[in-house]
Write a protein that holds these residues in place. Sequence first.
Motif, PDB file in Angstrom:
ATOM      1  N   UNK A  45    -147.073 -29.049 -86.063  1.00 15.26           N
ATOM      2  CA  UNK A  45    -146.149 -28.539 -84.902  1.00 15.26           C
ATOM      3  C   UNK A  45    -144.669 -29.254 -85.127  1.00 15.26           C
ATOM      4  N   UNK A  46    -144.894 -30.490 -85.421  1.00 12.89           N
ATOM      5  CA  UNK A  46    -143.494 -31.006 -85.594  1.00 12.89           C
ATOM      6  C   UNK A  46    -142.675 -30.531 -86.920  1.00 12.89           C
ATOM      7  N   UNK A  47    -143.463 -30.281 -87.979  1.00  9.94           N
ATOM      8  CA  UNK A  47    -142.892 -29.985 -89.252  1.00  9.94           C
ATOM      9  C   UNK A  47    -142.513 -28.331 -88.898  1.00  9.94           C
ATOM     10  N   UNK A  48    -143.045 -27.478 -88.047  1.00  8.64           N
ATOM     11  CA  UNK A  48    -142.499 -26.112 -87.606  1.00  8.64           C
ATOM     12  C   UNK A  48    -141.152 -26.309 -86.988  1.00  8.64           C
ATOM     13  N   UNK A  49    -141.261 -27.284 -85.900  1.00 12.27           N
ATOM     14  CA  UNK A  49    -140.178 -27.560 -85.267  1.00 12.27           C
ATOM     15  C   UNK A  49    -138.977 -27.974 -86.119  1.00 12.27           C
ATOM     16  N   UNK A  50    -139.049 -28.830 -86.991  1.00 13.14           N
ATOM     17  CA  UNK A  50    -138.104 -29.186 -87.837  1.00 13.14           C
ATOM     18  C   UNK A  50    -137.404 -28.250 -88.347  1.00 13.14           C
ATOM     19  N   UNK A  51    -138.271 -27.525 -89.007  1.00 11.40           N
ATOM     20  CA  UNK A  51    -137.831 -26.443 -90.021  1.00 11.40           C
ATOM     21  C   UNK A  51    -137.267 -24.953 -89.150  1.00 11.40           C
ATOM     22  N   UNK A  52    -137.675 -25.060 -87.953  1.00 15.71           N
ATOM     23  CA  UNK A  52    -136.938 -23.960 -86.966  1.00 15.71           C
ATOM     24  C   UNK A  52    -135.617 -24.452 -86.803  1.00 15.71           C
ATOM     25  N   UNK A  53    -135.362 -25.905 -86.730  1.00 14.04           N
ATOM     26  CA  UNK A  53    -133.876 -26.346 -86.418  1.00 14.04           C
ATOM     27  C   UNK A  53    -133.084 -26.571 -87.633  1.00 14.04           C
ATOM     28  N   UNK A  54    -133.718 -25.944 -88.679  1.00 14.89           N
ATOM     29  CA  UNK A  54    -132.795 -26.172 -90.214  1.00 14.89           C
ATOM     30  C   UNK A  54    -132.581 -27.556 -90.707  1.00 14.89           C
ATOM     31  N   UNK A  55    -133.805 -28.269 -90.282  1.00 12.90           N
ATOM     32  CA  UNK A  55    -133.652 -29.719 -90.967  1.00 12.90           C
ATOM     33  C   UNK A  55    -134.831 -29.769 -92.158  1.00 12.90           C
TER      34      UNK A  55
END
Length: 217
Positions: A45-55
Amino acid sequence: MHGRKAYELVKEFASGEKGHLKIFNNELFERVIEECNEHHNALQSLIRKMQEEGLEVQTARNADHYGALIHHLSLIRNKRCLMAYVYNRAEIIRDLAWKVGLLHELPREIQEKFSDSEEQYFKDHSKSLKIYMSQLSLDVNVDMVPPKDPYIKVRVLEDLGSGIILGDKSANFALHSMHFLKRTDAEQYIARVGLNGGADKLKVKGLSMMPSPSSLG
């Protein structure tokens, strides 16, 4: 969370007497697996969130990055504890197969401590050893430490009766009688002690080994 249940699982095993099994703690084992799934889901979940934020997941140094790192390390630690629990129990079970399983059924109080997979592992390991010995016509379970003398002196602890075949001759194992036998012939009747289970000692058969004349000299 974060490895506490896994620590309890390993601590429970380590607190037991060396070479002895406690009942497989299925409830705690399953709880650790549940924690692994929780850590995995939180990590993803945290990895997906970071990817969605372009990080960049590997280089970003924000709260989500360190949160993901904690879940990742907790997941690895839990898996290592599960593997340690299973592996160390398997070593004891394998040792039991060599000590008793090739000749006799394990006592019920020992079998009750196995999980279903451990019970099957014990049966498969014992079966493989028996097949191997049958193919080689060799009993690998005799004299795990090379003996100084091929013969031993034994005293009968139980009346086993007459007509017992030992090699190319028969013997009368009357109560308290004494015999001078080949180790390979007497091995299956010699009392074995110190086996894992409810009792501290377990007599498989009715002979007690005594020093041979050559070993006394």
